[in-house]
Design a protein around this motif. Structure first.
Motif, mmCIF file in Angstrom:
data_model
loop_
_atom_site.group_PDB
_atom_site.id
_atom_site.type_symbol
_atom_site.label_atom_id
_atom_site.label_comp_id
_atom_site.label_asym_id
_atom_site.label_seq_id
_atom_site.Cartn_x
_atom_site.Cartn_y
_atom_site.Cartn_z
ATOM 1 N N PHE A 98 0.824 -1.265 -0.054
ATOM 2 C CA PHE A 98 -0.177 0.230 0.099
ATOM 3 C C PHE A 98 0.991 1.211 0.034
ATOM 4 O O PHE A 98 1.909 1.266 0.742
ATOM 5 C CB PHE A 98 -0.954 0.062 1.332
ATOM 6 C CG PHE A 98 -1.798 -1.181 1.356
ATOM 7 C CD1 PHE A 98 -3.123 -0.902 0.763
ATOM 8 C CD2 PHE A 98 -1.630 -2.206 1.713
ATOM 9 C CE1 PHE A 98 -4.200 -1.978 0.881
ATOM 10 C CE2 PHE A 98 -2.450 -3.291 1.768
ATOM 11 C CZ PHE A 98 -3.753 -3.196 1.168
ATOM 12 N N LEU A 99 0.708 2.276 -0.871
ATOM 13 C CA LEU A 99 1.373 3.528 -0.745
ATOM 14 C C LEU A 99 0.702 4.730 -0.380
ATOM 15 O O LEU A 99 -0.467 4.726 -0.443
ATOM 16 C CB LEU A 99 1.701 3.608 -2.297
ATOM 17 C CG LEU A 99 2.467 3.075 -3.288
ATOM 18 C CD1 LEU A 99 2.833 3.634 -4.636
ATOM 19 C CD2 LEU A 99 4.025 2.893 -2.532
ATOM 20 N N MET A 100 1.031 5.162 0.814
ATOM 21 C CA MET A 100 0.682 6.326 1.281
ATOM 22 C C MET A 100 1.535 7.635 1.348
ATOM 23 O O MET A 100 2.529 7.329 2.012
ATOM 24 C CB MET A 100 0.342 5.946 2.816
ATOM 25 C CG MET A 100 -0.677 4.741 2.869
ATOM 26 S SD MET A 100 -0.753 4.454 4.728
ATOM 27 C CE MET A 100 -2.414 3.672 4.796
ATOM 28 N N ASN A 111 5.373 7.184 -10.683
ATOM 29 C CA ASN A 111 6.140 6.947 -12.007
ATOM 30 C C ASN A 111 7.733 6.464 -12.173
ATOM 31 O O ASN A 111 7.966 5.837 -13.079
ATOM 32 C CB ASN A 111 6.371 8.583 -12.333
ATOM 33 C CG ASN A 111 5.049 9.287 -13.046
ATOM 34 O OD1 ASN A 111 4.247 8.588 -13.282
ATOM 35 N ND2 ASN A 111 5.057 10.530 -13.092
ATOM 36 N N GLU A 112 8.067 6.226 -10.789
ATOM 37 C CA GLU A 112 9.599 5.656 -10.711
ATOM 38 C C GLU A 112 9.696 4.169 -10.322
ATOM 39 O O GLU A 112 10.584 3.611 -10.506
ATOM 40 C CB GLU A 112 10.325 6.545 -9.493
ATOM 41 C CG GLU A 112 10.614 7.856 -10.157
ATOM 42 C CD GLU A 112 11.114 8.062 -11.358
ATOM 43 O OE1 GLU A 112 12.131 7.306 -11.646
ATOM 44 O OE2 GLU A 112 11.161 9.091 -12.112
ATOM 45 N N LEU A 113 8.300 3.764 -9.771
ATOM 46 C CA LEU A 113 8.272 2.349 -9.289
ATOM 47 C C LEU A 113 8.538 1.190 -10.618
ATOM 48 O O LEU A 113 7.998 1.583 -11.740
ATOM 49 C CB LEU A 113 7.228 2.012 -8.683
ATOM 50 C CG LEU A 113 6.708 2.621 -7.358
ATOM 51 C CD1 LEU A 113 5.393 2.476 -6.998
ATOM 52 C CD2 LEU A 113 7.748 2.388 -6.414
ATOM 53 N N SER A 114 9.112 0.243 -10.268
ATOM 54 C CA SER A 114 9.237 -0.814 -11.631
ATOM 55 C C SER A 114 8.113 -1.597 -11.861
ATOM 56 O O SER A 114 7.027 -1.390 -10.954
ATOM 57 C CB SER A 114 10.324 -1.830 -11.068
ATOM 58 O OG SER A 114 9.995 -2.542 -10.030
ATOM 59 N N THR A 118 4.966 -2.140 -9.167
ATOM 60 C CA THR A 118 3.695 -1.553 -9.343
ATOM 61 C C THR A 118 2.596 -2.544 -9.322
ATOM 62 O O THR A 118 1.468 -2.159 -8.874
ATOM 63 C CB THR A 118 3.860 -0.996 -10.862
ATOM 64 O OG1 THR A 118 4.577 -0.058 -10.691
ATOM 65 C CG2 THR A 118 2.315 -0.289 -11.063
ATOM 66 N N LYS A 119 2.898 -3.855 -9.930
ATOM 67 C CA LYS A 119 1.921 -4.790 -9.977
ATOM 68 C C LYS A 119 1.318 -5.269 -8.552
ATOM 69 O O LYS A 119 0.307 -5.726 -8.120
ATOM 70 C CB LYS A 119 2.323 -6.190 -10.438
ATOM 71 C CG LYS A 119 2.457 -6.194 -12.056
ATOM 72 C CD LYS A 119 2.963 -7.195 -12.633
ATOM 73 C CE LYS A 119 3.443 -7.028 -14.155
ATOM 74 N NZ LYS A 119 4.095 -8.334 -14.643
#
Length: 145
Positions: A98-100, A111-114, A118-119
């Motif tokens: 989870f991204l917060m 935008n920078e995540l592989s 991201t999956k």
């Protein structure tokens, strides 16, 4: 197989990585700091802005950089976070995340995540929760199926 769940709580200066130990219980496992993002632009780079001279008019004009120094530092830090997450993903440390993040930083980080990281992202929360306790962060967890 149990899914290892991580929560990444970040802003332009700090990223805190938590592991969900059990429902409602978070353990902070890693912290990344990027103090340059907290500096003023003139503290980051001492070079003067470039100048241009117009051929048909008299005078010179200061040129603003295409990307501000603050944005550049945010991108640098987002890449650092992404590199760490990618390395941990390859070792199997987490299977979902989870991204917060602070609203202005969330898009930069995304935008920078592989592709493989991201999956794993189940949901995002657009808030700066870096100064919150683990218990307070848990209360902001989105409901996921």
């Amino acid at each position: 197989m149990q899914k290892e769940t991580w929560i990444v709580v970040a802003n332009k200066e700090k990223a805190r990585i938590f592991e969900v130990e059990k429902f409602g219980s978070l353990k902070e496992i890693h912290t990344l700091i990027h103090p340059q993002s907290g500096l003023k632009a003139d503290e980051l780079y001492s070079d003067n802005m470039g100048c241009t001279t117009e051929a048909f008019r008299m005078g010179q004009h200061m040129m603003e950089p295409a990307t501000t120094y603050k944005v550049k530092e945010a991108i640098i830090f987002a890449r650092q976070i992404s590199k760490y997450l990618d390395a941990e993903k390859k070792t199997g440390s987490f299977t979902r995340m989870f991204l917060m993040a602070e609203p202005s930083f969330l898009g930069v980080l995304r935008n920078e995540l592989s592709a493989s990281v991201t999956k794993c992202v189940e949901a995002e929360v657009s808030k700066d929760l870096t100064k919150f306790t683990a218990g307070e962060i848990w209360t902001h967890m989105p409901v996921v199926n």
